[in-house]
Enzyme design. Structure first.
Site, short mmCIF file in Angstrom:
data_model
loop_
_atom_site.label_atom_id
_atom_site.label_comp_id
_atom_site.label_asym_id
_atom_site.label_seq_id
_atom_site.Cartn_x
_atom_site.Cartn_y
_atom_site.Cartn_z
N ASP A 68 0.87 -1.18 0.00
CA ASP A 68 0.00 0.00 0.00
C ASP A 68 0.90 1.23 0.00
O ASP A 68 1.63 1.46 0.96
CB ASP A 68 -0.88 -0.05 1.26
CG ASP A 68 -2.03 0.95 1.17
OD1 ASP A 68 -2.16 1.62 0.12
OD2 ASP A 68 -2.76 1.06 2.16
N ASP A 112 -2.44 2.68 -6.60
CA ASP A 112 -1.39 2.72 -5.57
C ASP A 112 -1.38 1.52 -4.63
O ASP A 112 -0.80 1.58 -3.56
CB ASP A 112 -1.50 4.02 -4.77
CG ASP A 112 -2.82 4.13 -4.04
OD1 ASP A 112 -3.71 3.30 -4.29
OD2 ASP A 112 -2.96 5.04 -3.22
N GLU A 113 -2.03 0.45 -4.97
CA GLU A 113 -1.94 -0.74 -4.12
C GLU A 113 -2.08 -2.01 -4.93
O GLU A 113 -2.67 -1.99 -6.02
CB GLU A 113 -2.99 -0.71 -3.01
CG GLU A 113 -4.40 -0.72 -3.53
CD GLU A 113 -5.44 -0.86 -2.41
OE1 GLU A 113 -5.31 -1.79 -1.58
OE2 GLU A 113 -6.37 -0.05 -2.40
#
Lengths: 421, 378
Positions: A16, A112-113
């Site tokens: 993350d 973004d993860e």
């Protein structure tokens, strides 16, 4: 094969990125480092809800989804930046490329993860060492901080990465869930949003532990299938595999926008729908997709959310059609309340390559114009094989980034393109 | 008001007018039906404001007394309730009496109901229609005209006028056309006793469906009167009024080609069955597409494929294939609907191109014409 794999205990990472957009901006312009910065949709208008903010800003009580003016009041020196999605895409792509140097088993879930299945990595390092190595390289090579959760499944890994931010590495074992997970309020559970949280509270379940111990029947009654799923998750059970191909399953294309002010003017709302429909049509065009279902999302000034949809025999992809349906759905269902947010989505989308269109008395003439060329293609195909000649536009995928929304999944295309290069 | 009536006859009449009564009406009195008894007999009226049906039960029929009128009068009673009551009454005779305050008594044998009725003067009057311009069609023919066209109306409200059937009287002919914009059904009927002038109205598909339920299969004449807003179908004992649809009906005559590039003559039943089989593989309606290809030796190939399910191919022998070679895709459902509407053994299917409408008709005459827009595959 997969069954054998599943029985064996697995090691899943959830990576993350910490306040991703803000971190990218800070790495791009190092003078922003150590400062309270925030990315806002449009700093000048109310739609300037913070998309994300740096940890320095968070320390001052600023949080994501806060409105710009409120954030400015709490933290007057807050530096507001407009979003630069192109920059974030490049960073995201670099980030996932780095993850893929460890294993092919990388599943991006958003810009973004992502998840990694490191069970079968052929490496002398332990899982913990690999995680530390990933975190260090992301920091050194890309100048981006992240938190990593390590667990035997996706749910626990996601939970774990959330426990320590920024730059955390957290191992969550199944045997620890009663100490770590169960005391947390239900809202902290991944998969429990505001409305599910309320329902859980209303049946007397306040902590994740309460869910884990609740009767299945009661959960099922209140939440349906999702109730059973939550109970399993609360007990640390989650058999979803890490699927690197899940990026190929684009199921819907939608756009939404928060209006600059709560709107009741029909002509203004109509304009918004026209803009949204055009955006959705452009994105469908860019990806050569079409879908049979058009839906709209409405949020009014009191944050009441509703959605309506309509399905068709023909796949929908044209701007005018999307608008026509969206607008008629809206005018049929709007009760005159001021509108805060509007969205338009085309769902169950499929590739236009294998799509068909029922012609109508209103449009067949346009199609008929193409008859001579289609006939030629057909003749050539029957002579030389189907793949020897196809229509040009059915192959080209324009690499455009039509979407400017943060919750768009268009970035996933980056991962699809990767295969073709 | 007071009268006695044979229960069976009352039920028959109720059965017809109930077709017009809707529970969803916005006008409260329309949830009721109007009873009006005179020396001549009983009028029953039901309406949902789009459709109004009035039936007449004669007091005396073929020397048999159906109704014994004791006192003339009118009343409006709750339609569903009244219908259920009459249906379940114990004997074959019903006595209905209305006292002051619209108190309605329904007696049969030892059973007695008291219903609170409504003031009949509140009930909307029948549309006023001048019946000087009318024409006549036998009931059985009217029913088949409806059956052969109404299935093709649109079910979507996006173009309201397409939810109706276009009736045009011109040059001694009645031409009925229905289209949902993807397929079209046209029925031409030569009329005797044509009225003066031309007519062009759009009758809601729903009205025609209800109409064909209440008119018999006999050749009894049905008088048809058209006005600007209403159409009236009149038999000896039923008046059926329907609102007309507003808006311009598209000019469909230009859709029907004058020349064809390919003409296939084939046994309609064989083609219908082949299409039916081919459509088995399609799981959802949207993908219910079959491909029609002309081959050498008067053979037609019907094929269909569904990416995850499989594919099917079938060859059928045509009587003749004239003109250019052809490959075309279309909806299996539209084709089956059309084939069912075209009577007769051999049908003629005529094409002008893979992206253009094609037509089906009987080889014997073109009273019935079905037109289908193809499906474009990419």
């Amino acid at each position: 094969m997969t069954d054998i794999k599943r029985n064996k205990s697995r090691i899943i990472f959830h990576i993350d990125m910490n306040s991703f957009y803000a971190s990218v901006e800070q790495s791009y312009d190092p003078s922003l480092k150590g400062k309270a910065i925030a990315i806002a949709g449009n700093p000048k208008e109310r739609r300037g809800i913070l998309v994300t903010c740096s940890y320095e800003a968070r320390a001052r009580g600023v949080y994501t989804t806060m409105s710009v003016w409120e954030a400015k009041r709490k933290c007057p020196e807050l530096i507001l930046l407009p979003p630069n999605f192109e920059r974030y895409r490049i960073a995201s792509r670099a980030m996932f490329d780095l993850l893929r140097t460890y294993t092919k088993q990388v599943e991006p879930v958003s810009i973004d993860e992502g998840y990694m299945d490191v069970t079968e990595i052929d490496s002398p390092m332990t899982a913990l060492q690999i995680a530390a190595d990933i975190q260090m390289r992301l920091k050194q090579e890309l100048d981006l901080p992240c938190s990593i959760g390590i667990a035997p499944n996706k749910f626990l890994a996601k939970t774990a990465s959330n426990l320590k931010k920024p730059m955390g590495i957290t191992v969550l074992r199944k045997r620890d869930i009663d100490k770590v997970l169960w005391p947390l309020p239900v809202l902290d559970m991944h998969g429990v949003g505001e409305s599910t949280g309320k329902k859980l509270n209303s049946i007397g379940l306040n902590t994740i532990g309460d869910i884990a111990k609740a009767e299945e029947g009661i959960l099922k009654e209140a939440l349906g299938k999702n109730g059973i799923r939550l109970k399993n998750r609360a007990n640390g059970l989650d058999d979803r595999i890490v699927d690197p191909d899940s990026v190929y399953d684009t199921k819907s294309v939608g756009n939404s926008t928060t209006l600059p002010s709560d709107e009741t003017d029909l002509m203004e709302l109509r304009k918004v729908f026209q803009t949204l429909s055009a955006k959705v049509a452009n994105r469908l065009e860019a990806k050569r997709l079409a879908g049979p279902t058009v839906s709209i999302q409405i949020r009014d000034a009191d944050w009441r959310n509703s959605s309506r949809s309509q399905s068709f025999r023909n796949l929908v992809y044209e701007k005018d059609k999307i608008f026509e349906v969206a607008w008629s759905l809206f005018t049929k269902n709007w009760d005159g309340q001021p509108i805060r947010l509007l969205g338009v989505t085309v769902s169950n989308v499929v590739d236009r390559v294998d799509f068909t269109e029922q012609l109508s008395i209103y449009n067949f003439e346009e199609h008929a114009k193409e008859e001579p060329i289609l006939k030629l293609v057909e003749t050539l195909q029957s002579k030389f094989g189907k793949d020897m000649i196809t229509r040009g536009h059915t192959q080209v995928r324009k690499p455009t980034y039509e979407s400017k929304t943060s919750f768009s999944n268009d970035f996933l295309d980056d991962h699809k393109d990767r295969e073709n290069k | 008001m007071k009268f006695e009536i044979m229960r069976e006859r009352l039920l028959d009449g109720l059965n017809d007018v109930m077709k017009a009564v809707s529970s969803k009406t916005t006008i409260p009195i329309l949830t009721g039906i109007k009873l009006e008894v005179t020396e001549q007999g009983l009028h029953l009226t039901g309406s949902d404001s789009d459709i109004t049906i009035q039936t007449f039960i004669k007091a005396e029929e073929n020397g048999e007394q159906v109704i014994r009128v004791i006192e003339e009068g009118t009343i409006v009673v709750q339609a569903r309730m009244f219908n259920e009551i009459v249906r379940k009454l114990p004997t074959s005779d019903v006595e209905i009496e209305v006292n002051e305050q619209y108190q309605t008594h329904i007696r049969s044998g030892k059973s007695e109901f008291h219903l609170i009725g409504l003031d009949a003067s509140e009930y909307p009057l029948l549309p006023e229609i001048q019946d000087d311009r009318q024409f006549v069609i036998p009931a059985d023919l009217l029913k088949s005209i409806v059956r052969e066209t109404v299935f093709a109306v649109s079910t979507s409200e996006s173009r309201p006028v397409l939810t109706g059937v276009h009736w045009e009287v011109k040059n001694g002919e009645l031409v009925c056309v229905a289209t949902d914009s993807h397929r079209l059904a046209r029925r031409k009927t030569t009329l005797e006793q044509l009225p003066e002038g031309e007519y062009s109205v759009v009758i809601p598909g729903k009205s025609l469906n209800e109409l064909s339920k209440i008119i018999g299969d006999s050749s009894e004449p049905v008088h048809i009167v058209m006005t600007q807003q209403q159409v009236l179908f009149k038999t000896s004992d039923v008046l059926f009024y329907s609102r007309l649809l507003e808006g311009n009906y598209p000019d469909t005559s230009r859709l029907i080609p004058n020349e064809y590039k390919t003409t296939v003559t084939v046994n309609g039943k064989a083609l219908l069955q082949a299409i039916d089989r081919a459509s088995l593989l399609a799981r959802e309606e949207r993908n219910n597409i079959v491909r029609f290809s002309s081959l050498e030796g008067n053979v037609v190939e019907i094929s269909s494929s569904s990416p995850e399910v499989g594919k099917v191919e079938e060859e059928i022998q045509a009587t003749s294939i004239e003109g250019e070679e052809l490959k075309i895709s279309f909806s299996a459902k539209y084709m089956m609907d059309a084939l069912k509407a075209v009577d007769g053994q051999d049908v003629m299917v005529q094409f002008t191109g893979a992206m253009r409408p094609f037509i089906l008709k009987s080889v014997h005459d073109d009273a019935i014409l079905q037109l289908i827009l193809p499906v474009r595959t990419y």
